[in-house]
Design a protein around this motif. Structure first.
Motif, mmCIF file in Angstrom:
data_model
loop_
_atom_site.group_PDB
_atom_site.id
_atom_site.type_symbol
_atom_site.label_atom_id
_atom_site.label_comp_id
_atom_site.label_asym_id
_atom_site.label_seq_id
_atom_site.Cartn_x
_atom_site.Cartn_y
_atom_site.Cartn_z
ATOM 1 N N GLU A 39 0.831 -1.200 0.000
ATOM 2 C CA GLU A 39 0.000 0.000 0.000
ATOM 3 C C GLU A 39 0.872 1.259 0.000
ATOM 4 O O GLU A 39 2.087 1.153 0.215
ATOM 5 N N ASN A 40 0.264 2.428 -0.175
ATOM 6 C CA ASN A 40 1.011 3.685 -0.101
ATOM 7 C C ASN A 40 1.733 3.748 1.238
ATOM 8 O O ASN A 40 1.127 3.478 2.280
ATOM 9 N N GLY A 41 3.013 4.060 1.172
ATOM 10 C CA GLY A 41 3.785 4.191 2.412
ATOM 11 C C GLY A 41 4.302 2.867 2.966
ATOM 12 O O GLY A 41 4.894 2.837 4.049
ATOM 13 N N ALA A 42 4.111 1.763 2.227
ATOM 14 C CA ALA A 42 4.551 0.446 2.715
ATOM 15 C C ALA A 42 6.069 0.338 2.808
ATOM 16 O O ALA A 42 6.593 -0.488 3.560
ATOM 17 N N GLY A 43 6.778 1.141 2.010
ATOM 18 C CA GLY A 43 8.243 1.099 2.037
ATOM 19 C C GLY A 43 8.866 0.657 0.717
ATOM 20 O O GLY A 43 10.071 0.424 0.645
#
Ligand code: ATP
Length: 238
Positions: A39-43
């Protein structure tokens, strides 16, 4: 290629201040296409930047052919191709001028630069566009140029951050065909939100969630299932 794989990520942790973007991530990549979803921001971008040598991990190592890339940077760079998520190209350069410039950046000997540029332009089907200014290219052409610069040095590790974002379905299909042609003899890591690209292209699927690898499985493991649904089920199970 040994048992240990072409490239190995060992227990990587990366923090931005108090935020842990990656938390003891370990992966072994052999030749083939690896689809990275999260997801967005997962890395994802953080992981790609560490693999591309742009960022240093706080803990852990990236091992290429048995050597830590931190101590082996120059040789590693020669075997690495990287296409960032968004590139600010020099819009007034022609495609050819830009690629010649990238040859110089990659320390490709002058005598072979022209031939190398012509070869990659043929591979990505941009030869007829080589005199065009970058500012005049369509989105699909610009993505193909992004791939062209990444493969100039004939890399064995190819890292692609959302390469099909913003492309129409036809251009995405062309891009997938191009990647299939390029895959031979390389480890390709492809980060994307477009699970269809992974379903159609990848040999292995890596699921990243809040900085941790939740799954790394062969695509065969997910055959007949919708990858997006599986991913949501996996993260909901956390
Ligand atoms: P996206 O799909 O939105 O591109 P991503 O999976 O690529 O996201 P990253 O960009 O790697 O995620 O970010 C992981 C985490 O680290 C996020 O919480 C993000 O806010 C944080 N982060 C990333 N870069 C920085 C930075 N330079 N400074 C502070 N925090 C950062």
């Amino acid at each position: 290629m040994g048992e240990q794989g072409l490239i190995e990520v060992r227990e990587i942790t990366k923090r931005y201040g108090s935020k842990k973007a990656l938390d003891r991530v370990s992966l072994v990549m052999r030749e083939g296409i690896y689809g990275l979803i999260g997801e967005n921001g997962a890395g994802k971008t953080t992981l790609l930047h560490i693999l591309a040598g742009i960022l240093e991990p706080d803990e852990g190592q990236v091992i290429f052919e048995g050597q830590d890339i931190g101590r082996y940077r120059k040789q590693y760079n020669h075997t690495l191709g990287y296409m960032p998520q968004s590139c600010t190209y020099y819009k007034d350069f022609s495609v050819e001028e830009f690629l010649l410039f990238m040859c110089a950046m990659k320390e490709i000997p002058k005598a072979s630069q022209k031939e190398r540029v012509e070869r990659v332009l043929t591979q990505v089907n941009l030869l007829d566009e080589r005199k065009k200014k970058i500012g005049a290219l369509s989105g699909g052409m610009r993505q193909r140029m992004g791939i062209a610069q990444a493969i100039l040095n004939e890399p064995r590790i190819l890292i692609l951050d959302e390469p099909t974002a913003g492309l129409d379905p036809y251009e995405r299909m062309c891009f997938r065909e191009l990647l299939r042609e390029l895959a031979d003899g390389k480890a390709i890591l492809l980060a994307t939100h477009i699970t269809q690209d992974i379903e159609e292209l990848a040999d292995q699927v890596i699921m990243l969630h809040r900085g941790k690898v939740l799954a790394c499985d062969s695509i065969g493991h997910f055959r007949g299932e919708n990858l997006e649904t599986v991913f949501i089920e996996v993260i909901n199970g956390q």
